[in-house]
Scaffold this motif. Structure first.
Motif, PDB file in Angstrom:
ATOM      1  N   LYS A   1      -0.666  -3.734   6.501  1.00 23.94           N
ATOM      2  CA  LYS A   1      -2.029  -3.242   6.288  1.00 23.94           C
ATOM      3  C   LYS A   1      -2.890  -4.434   5.900  1.00 23.94           C
ATOM      4  O   LYS A   1      -2.386  -5.427   5.375  1.00 23.94           O
ATOM      5  CB  LYS A   1      -2.044  -2.216   5.166  1.00 23.94           C
ATOM      6  CG  LYS A   1      -1.669  -0.830   5.629  1.00 23.94           C
ATOM      7  CD  LYS A   1      -2.333   0.208   4.740  1.00 23.94           C
ATOM      8  CE  LYS A   1      -2.380   1.544   5.433  1.00 23.94           C
ATOM      9  NZ  LYS A   1      -3.226   2.498   4.720  1.00 23.94           N
TER      10      LYS A   1
ATOM     11  N   SER B   1      -6.726  -2.436   1.069  1.00 28.75           N
ATOM     12  CA  SER B   1      -6.372  -1.267   0.278  1.00 28.75           C
ATOM     13  C   SER B   1      -7.138  -1.322  -1.051  1.00 28.75           C
ATOM     14  O   SER B   1      -7.831  -2.308  -1.336  1.00 28.75           O
ATOM     15  CB  SER B   1      -4.861  -1.254   0.034  1.00 28.75           C
ATOM     16  OG  SER B   1      -4.468  -0.051  -0.600  1.00 28.75           O
TER      17      SER B   1
ATOM     18  N   ASP C   1       0.845  -1.196   0.000  1.00 28.78           N
ATOM     19  CA  ASP C   1       0.000   0.000   0.000  1.00 28.78           C
ATOM     20  C   ASP C   1       0.880   1.244   0.000  1.00 28.78           C
ATOM     21  O   ASP C   1       1.896   1.309   0.696  1.00 28.78           O
ATOM     22  CB  ASP C   1      -0.885  -0.006   1.259  1.00 28.78           C
ATOM     23  CG  ASP C   1      -1.703   1.265   1.381  1.00 28.78           C
ATOM     24  OD1 ASP C   1      -2.826   1.273   0.848  1.00 28.78           O
ATOM     25  OD2 ASP C   1      -1.209   2.241   1.992  1.00 28.78           O
TER      26      ASP C   1
END
Lengths: 361, 165
Positions: free
Chosen positions: A272, A275, A177
């Motif tokens: 993460k 996304s 990301d």
């Protein structure tokens, strides 16, 4: 006669009866229903509602790190089609020694039709029902309390196997990301995806996945999901990243000797979990120094991912259709061949500049 | 080491070996019902009365797919059985994996090369038969359920008769 085989004789018969146990086979039966699975837990992984039913508080504890809802109160499940029912029985009579987490220790997978068998070590057996999105498993007490087993081993297997039956297309590529937009890095083995991924972590990118990205689609957009797994580097990556030398080498799920690292090992940001996919780079090694991007068309992207997708049984035609639809939409992303003769660090600077320019524009 | 009569199957996009060819088929009578079996090893076809018809020509009550798996090592281990609302499975180590979908009346099995004909007949086949009988039991139960249901709620034809009366 043994701890599991007893005969009771009246004293008068003691001299008349002789018995020998030649081959003792203990049958273990596991019944999966509401009475045997009293512990319930709901959590979200890769946008999928996972409904865990088990007899083990420890299994539920191991999986409690996942969010319990999509975010909005009361909106736990988007639809039943994206619910994975996971039924797990912990068997107290199984070997309770420390679980053997070596990936090559008796891992065995087979599938016919919509059913998949998974043996994950000698004490852990699973059946996956791809038609009904259900998992049945029996595990040892040691496995029940092993958080690594559930989060790093079983969940990737489940999402890789169920994939499109949960409306997710698993794509073989790294995913990072950058400022809310996701970059997918695909390419043949040995092209340098892992070292580029590692170098990008040192250039402001966050990790979603180093080898498999799960794509879901809604009418407006695509989303890419990661499972929060560590990333892997082969031992020879030490020449580019000497800072990983102190970390221990281990075996990955495919048996390769490798470093399994958290992004912080390279000074990178945290992982993460979701996304918006924006760019795809198909990495190709080049003899010439320097890096250049060549735009590639939809059909190339479609063919690349479709030709690498696992064959699916006829029993789940809807899943095949969903996967194909998602792959077609992935073809709409900005896609480039990235031809490079550069080192991972120099290549990462080039890619970071490209993405930063894209985000600014 | 027992030599498997079946060559090792490999397809890079089929790691679960779902699409291993099963060219041998039989249509047999089992428990007053028609059983279709497909296998990659002729010795695994069940020794039930053969109906001498082509598999395409009849609709089966049960379907078995039994695959010899030359890469699955070891012999039969003590069994573990799973029973859920719709599925039954029997694990006897990597060399013997059996699962049955009782709703769809399908039974699948992978058997390692060290499971010889005797072990197959003495240990595996009885398990396959027992699982398939559970399909029939489920059928009977559902028939009983529907009979019970009918006794409480009249069928459309009966309703019409009641209204006319």
């Amino acid at each position: 006669l043994s701890s599991a085989c007893h005969f009771l004789f009246a004293p008068a018969y003691l001299l008349a009866i002789r018995a020998t146990v030649k081959k003792l086979q203990m049958m273990m039966n596991f019944l999966f229903d509401t009475s045997t699975l009293p512990v319930r837990s709901d959590f979200i992984v890769a946008g999928v509602h996972c409904a865990l039913s088990t007899n083990s508080e420890q299994v539920a504890d191991c999986l409690k790190g996942w969010p319990a809802s999509y975010g909005a109160p009361g909106s736990l499940a988007e639809s039943d089609a994206r619910t994975l029912q996971i039924d797990i029985l912990e068997s107290q009579s199984r070997d309770s020694r420390a679980v053997d987490t070596r990936p090559d220790s008796a891992m065995h997978f087979r599938g016919l039709g919509h059913l998949v068998f998974a043996l994950l070590g000698p004490e852990n057996q699973f059946v996956f029902d791809l038609l009904r999105n259900r998992v049945f498993g029996a595990v040892s007490p040691a496995t029940a309390r092993d958080s690594n087993f559930w989060n790093r081993r079983l969940l990737p297997i489940l999402f890789g196997t169920f994939g499109a039956t949960l409306s997710l297309a698993p794509l073989h590529c790294a995913c990072l990301d950058y400022a809310g937009d996701a970059l997918l890095i695909a390419g043949v083995g040995g092209a340098g995806k892992s070292t580029l991924t590692a170098a990008l972590l040192q250039n402001g990118f966050s990790l979603l996945s180093d080898d498999c990205a799960f794509i879901s689609a809604n009418p407006e957009s695509l989303l890419v999901h990661g499972l929060g797994l560590p990333f892997k580097l082969l031992p020879d990556a030490v020449q580019f990243f000497p800072e990983i030398r102190p970390y221990p080498l281990g075996r990955s799920s495919n048996g390769e000797l490798c470093y399994e690292l958290h992004p912080s090992a390279l000074g990178g940001a945290d992982t993460k979990f979701v996304s918006r996919p924006r760019w795809i780079l198909f990495l190709q090694r080049d003899d010439q120094p320097g890096s250049r991007l060549v735009s590639c068309d939809k059909q190339f992207v479609h063919d690349f991912f479709e030709s690498a997708a696992e064959l699916m049984p006829d029993e789940i035609p809807q899943a095949q259709a969903i996967r194909s639809q998602i792959i077609r939409r992935v073809g709409d992303l900005e896609s480039y061949l990235l031809k490079t003769g550069d080192s991972p660090h120099k290549l990462a600077e080039f890619v970071a500049n490209f993405c930063a320019t894209g985000v600014r524009s | 080491m027992i030599q498997s009569p079946v060559p090792v199957y490999f397809h890079p996009l089929d790691i679960l070996q779902r699409f291993a060819p099963a060219p041998y088929t039989s249509v047999t009578l089992f428990s007053s019902a028609i059983l279709k079996t497909a296998s990659n090893d002729r010795t695994l076809l069940p020794p039930f009365p053969d109906l001498q018809v082509s598999a395409e020509d009849v609709e089966a009550s049960f379907n078995w797919k039994l695959l010899r798996d030359p890469t699955a090592q070891g012999s039969i281990e003590p069994p573990t059985t799973f029973i859920s609302e719709t599925l039954s499975a029997i694990f006897m180590g990597p060399a013997c994996l059996i699962a049955a979908d009782r709703q769809r009346r399908q039974l699948f099995a992978f058997l390692g090369s060290q499971i010889d004909t005797r072990a197959y007949r003495e240990h595996i086949l009885p398990a396959l038969v027992q699982l398939s009988r559970s399909f029939r039991a489920q059928d009977t139960n559902s028939r009983l359920d529907s009979t019970t249901h009918r006794s409480f709620s009249p069928a459309p034809a009966a309703e019409a008769f009641i209204e006319r009366k």
